[in-house]
Design an enzyme around this catalytic site. Structure first.
Site, PDB file in Angstrom:
ATOM      1  N   GLU A  80       0.828  -1.208   0.000  1.00  0.00           N
ATOM      2  CA  GLU A  80       0.000   0.000   0.000  1.00  0.00           C
ATOM      3  C   GLU A  80       0.866   1.264   0.000  1.00  0.00           C
ATOM      4  OE1 GLU A  80      -3.623   1.744   2.818  1.00  0.00           O
ATOM      5  OE2 GLU A  80      -2.002   0.586   3.724  1.00  0.00           O
ATOM      6  N   LYS A 177     -10.306   0.907  -0.784  1.00  0.00           N
ATOM      7  CA  LYS A 177     -10.220   0.671   0.660  1.00  0.00           C
ATOM      8  C   LYS A 177     -11.401   1.302   1.393  1.00  0.00           C
ATOM      9  CE  LYS A 177      -6.930   1.245   4.509  1.00  0.00           C
ATOM     10  NZ  LYS A 177      -5.601   1.804   4.860  1.00  0.00           N
ATOM     11  N   CYS A 209      -4.752  -3.301   4.231  1.00  0.00           N
ATOM     12  CA  CYS A 209      -4.232  -2.844   5.519  1.00  0.00           C
ATOM     13  C   CYS A 209      -5.256  -2.903   6.657  1.00  0.00           C
ATOM     14  CB  CYS A 209      -3.640  -1.443   5.372  1.00  0.00           C
ATOM     15  SG  CYS A 209      -2.443  -1.024   6.684  1.00  0.00           S
TER      16      CYS A 209
END
Length: 535
Positions: A80, A177, A209
């Site tokens: 990321e 995300k 994440c």
């Protein structure tokens, strides 16, 4: 005539190349495993121009994709926030449109994105990258998406997005995300359940994440039957339960899925952790880097459909670590001082047996331990250990929360609770004082619609125990999960050993617009207000 022969020869050679590539892909589909690569990648530092930073990152992305080490891989995953920056956001094609940016004449896609597509097309493998994306936002487009949130004044949304290229350099997958810990990007109104399928017979799900701490989309995809995942992260490790590789293995083991985790590499800033995990077999390759690196890690991953018949030997497990980690900044669990905890007292001679029921409110855990003392004198540079139990809420700096319960043994630099969740610095010579001969932890965890109960362990190299060193069993009745977690191989370097249960209680679902971001960021260096649909 000569030119015609040259063109004919070129066409013939290109046809042979396509036939050979198709044959190799057919072989890949028939194999019981696929070869995966994850990249631990240090992003360029913020010095010089934003374009210089982008090109620095891009050059090494392409070098890794073209490298000899990558030649055997079917799929490569990058981490990321290690490629472009908010000054060079790019539009992205919809996967359903089957666009190859390398071949596109559209000015919508930034030059770096087209170059990546071309690099992937050249080596013919699947590649997952994380980009900062821009999207035109209008009242009409929001209505079409049933999204009541207003657009920003500059008419753009920005997203933290994973993009998947297939062997032709075509965009076949995208995930924006949802559970975002920062204020740099927008989030979708609802989490996207994004998957993509490959020609080697594996269907992958995607999340990024911070998503790993929440039910949607990660656990929702698991519940839908997805068995292989790509995970890009910029993860800040936290003691005693949430360091990078520690959490990767716990999550993959508890769900019994394959996880390809690529991490940003800035250890002194607190971020590192990459690995490839195969469910109950644990880590096939993993790293917690002591210094920034840009490196590809590779492993053969057993396909989930073959997992019962094909096993990966633990002797082939690759852990890329130093014995004592020196360069990684670690956070400390913010609620540690609220835990019910008790110091383990050890006998000066012989075996110490600990049998203890410890409770936090109505939640209790049974501990059975056997320890031997190996140091003739008590050293100030030896870890002490606490038993600990907790049942409560876990907040993430106001960005979301879950409920969690755990039973654990963990290390402390002293005898008091405020010394727990910390490690000695890299210059300290550690003198082990005790050896754990046996640990058995048992607890009854209430059933819930959305819960994940994980084995959680960590040693002084910031690596979890290999899965052949412990047993983890869950037996169910109508109301409870009866959990047992044990190991019986001697260890003198434990940092954490416990049962960790995440009771998912919502997610981020923040109401955010780009205009509010500008206020919160104080018109920062990224100057998002200057972006336009043409930039």
């Amino acid at each position: 005539m000569v030119g015609l022969r040259k063109r004919s020869s070129f066409c013939f050679l290109y046809l042979l190349f396509l036939i050979k590539a198709a044959q190799l892909e057919d072989v890949s589909a028939s194999k019981s495993f696929y070869t995966a690569g994850v990249v631990e990648f240090a992003p360029a530092k913020y010095q010089g121009s934003f374009l210089d930073q982008l090109n620095d990152n891009l050059d090494d992305y392409i070098q890794i994709i073209n490298s000899h080490e990558a030649s055997s891989t079917d799929i490569i995953v990058f981490p990321e926030l290690t490629l472009n920056n908010p000054q060079y956001l790019t539009f992205l094609p919809e996967p359903k449109d089957k666009i190859i940016p390398c071949d596109s004449s559209s000015n919508d896609y930034e030059a770096f994105f087209k170059k990546l597509s071309c690099a992937v097309k050249n080596v013919r493998k699947y590649v997952v990258v994380n980009v900062l994306e821009k999207e035109v936002c209008t009242r009409t487009s929001q209505m079409e998406k049933n999204d009541p949130r207003p657009c920003a004044p500059n008419g753009l949304n920005s997203f933290n997005t994973n993009v998947v290229f297939n062997r032709d350099g075509m965009v076949i997958g995208r995930y924006r995300k949802y559970n975002s810990y920062d204020l740099m990007t927008n989030v979708t109104l609802m989490p996207e359940l994004s998957t993509f399928e490959t020609d080697f017979g594996v269907k992958f799900g995607m999340f990024i994440c911070f998503d790993i701490n929440f039910y949607s989309p990660a656990m929702e995809l698991v519940d839908l039957g997805v068995k292989d995942f790509v995970f890009s992260s910029f993860w800040y490790s936290e003691l005693p339960f949430l360091t990078g590789v520690q959490l990767h293995q716990s999550w993959a083991y508890a769900n019994n899925v394959n996880l390809l985790a690529a991490g940003a590499s800035s250890p002194t800033g607190g971020t590192t952790g990459s690995g490839i995990y195969s469910g109950r077999q644990g880590a096939l390759v993993s790293v917690m880097a002591n210094s920034p690196e840009r490196k590809l890690y590779i492993a053969n991953v057993t396909k989930s459909s073959q997992s019962k018949s094909v096993q990966v030997s633990q002797t082939n497990r690759k852990l890329i670590v130093s014995k004592h980690t020196t360069g990684i900044r670690l956070m400390r669990e913010y609620r540690m001082d609220d835990f019910t905890s008790e110091l383990i007292e050890i006998n000066n001679d012989g075996l110490t047996v600990v049998e203890k029921l410890l409770c936090h409110g109505s939640f209790c855990c049974q501990f059975n331990l056997e320890l031997t003392k190996i140091s003739p004198t008590i050293s100030s540079n030896s870890y002490k250990y606490h038993l600990a139990v907790f049942d409560g809420d876990r907040n993430y700096s106001g960005f979301g929360y879950t409920k969690y319960k755990f039973c654990a043994v963990y290390a402390c630099t002293g005898k008091t609770q405020d010394s727990c969740g910390r490690i000695f610095d890299g210059d300290t010579e550690i003198h082990p004082e005790i050896v754990f001969q046996k640990i058995l932890i048992e607890g009854d965890f209430p059933k819930a619609d959305k819960v994940l109960i994980m084995p959680n362990s960590l040693d002084q190299s910031l690596m979890p125990l290999s899965t052949d060193r412990f047993e983890f069993d869950i037996e169910d009745d109508k109301q409870m999960h009866h959990v047992k977690y044990s190991f019986s191989t001697a260890s003198d370097d434990l940092l954490t050993f416990g049962i960790y249960a995440n009771y998912y209680n919502g997610g981020m679902a923040l109401f955010r617009t780009t205009s509010s971001l500008l206020i919160l960021m104080g018109l920062s260096m990224f100057a998002l207000q200057n972006l336009s649909p043409q930039s």
